[in-house]
Design a protein around this motif. Sequence first.
Motif: not given
Length: 629
Positions: A166, A169, A172
């Motif tokens: 996790t 990200r 992103e």
Amino acid sequence: MLFRASAKTVAVMALDGSLFLHLADQFVHMHGYRPSASEIRSWERSVPVLAAALNDAGLGNVEMMLEYALPLNSKRADVVLAGVHPVTGDPSYVVVELKQWSQALPHEDDPTLCHVDAYAHPVLNPIEQVRRYCEYLVNFNGAVAEHGHRVNGVAFLHNATEFGVTGLREIERGDDGLLFTGERRGAFLDHLRTRLSDKHAGARAADDLRAGATVPSKQLMSVAAEEVRERTQFVLLDEQQVAYRMVLNAVEKAKHADRKEVVIVTGGPGTGKSVIALQLLGELYRRGVPALHATGSQSFTRTMRKIAGARKREVQDLFKYFNSFMTAEKNSLGALICDEAHRIRENSANRYTRAVLRTGRAQIDELIDVAYVPVFFLDEHQVVRPGEMGTVADIKAAAAKRGIPCHVVPLDSQFRCGGSDAYLRWVVRLLGLEPGGPVVWEPDGRMQLLVADGPQELEAFLEARRSQGYGARMSAGYCWRWSPEPGPGEPLPPDVVIGDWARPWNLRGDRSVSGAPPAALWATDPAGFGQVGCVYTAQGFEYDWSGVIIGPDLLWRGDRWVTDRTASKDPVFKKSTPDDDVDRLIRNTYKVLLTRGMVGTIVYSTDPETQEKLRELAGGVAAREAVPA
């Protein structure tokens, strides 16, 4: 690429195992050696998972381009999916980076890097990795150069749970590089359907991408001004970006913690060492960090000063020599970027050095002492002079003596020689710099290799390439004496004489004579074509076509190479230089000369038996038989 077919076909071939046999055979053909067990294992475990996802999404007619080679670079994207956009009807491409990782943690100082248990050093966050692949593809493939929106990237970590990755990200942003896990397989299928139509086959789009003209590589020298003063011109990939970030992170840490750190970046010809060095200098310059670039090469340093500092004197002053720091104050710089560090010498003194400075202090010590973060970019196989001692072991020992942490970042991908791993391997096997003996060259579509029947044919071939807009240079082993520099207006002495063909060496001095450029600009000034370059003016540079004359210092006899030190006119070889050192340095010299070309190399030997062996190993292709590029 190694293979392309529809997702339906890939799934069937993966099921019966024929896909992986085909990939391995193609890999051997393209690279000249077998893929590693881990590479084959990654194909077997990841490609079927992606093919199944595409078929489950109703995208069985999408074209899968496996191990897609990025242009002018030896890096390969795991898979490029080619199809039609479901809304616009335009060609659409998804670059997929496949990872078998079950978990990964973001780097504590830099989320574009991450830690994976299998690796001792940080690696690039796969989101950043695939984002850069997309950017590079748009920069260098004419099919998408004006249509960057048609290229999208995803990282598919099919073994990972959301909890395990996790933290990755964090970087992103929009659709510019997304990460999907096996746990979010449904979201992955939905995303693929937004980029690829289930009503059209992808073969035509794949054809278009394959046929896209390769945009010529942005030559390092021609963009140096923008690189240092204004903005990033090159896209750094994978371990290149890791090296870049490691240095910037070390500089930040040093600034806040008042501690030194040494970084060594190793890599062969064309792995991007000088590109990273320039990007670092530019970024540090923009951040206001006191930093300098240094080399042991007069040609490289003077060219950088001329091009990068064309309008600003302060930019010229950023480029120094390794022997510039004899009297420098300790830690007076935030960073010192040592390019071509394999040319570091035992000490900085020369015949012009004042007696008071002849302390015998090691040059490595001077370079480490002057900056909080000294960075060394080197290739140990490019040592061509006695007394050059820039090796990983020497630098690590000097750092350890001071208790300074030292990090080594290896670069594998190479951009020189058209990105052809096969050609570089052919060269090192040819010269006996790797075991196994010479092998016959098998054209790989990336690099051209030709043998000329004489120096006249070699020069005429290169002149023809120049008329087509390519850059070209002739170079030779140091087997002909070098006449004194002529006076202004006097003709250049034709020192390199082979039969009834004669040409001058490149100039040695700092001024232009009779239209020929000064030594430092021979490789970059178009007027350098008329002279024959030596290893000291060619090293560190590249041009489209390289013509190499192998002199009588390197001869093929029976089943092996023989070096003849008496045939070398290089003044750096003294009577006290051991035969083994001379042998190694002569072979390294020809490795440097044979790896300057970006498009192709044409070679000729003055020795008949050696020339015959070259014809045999180059596949028997002569220049007059070659089809023009």
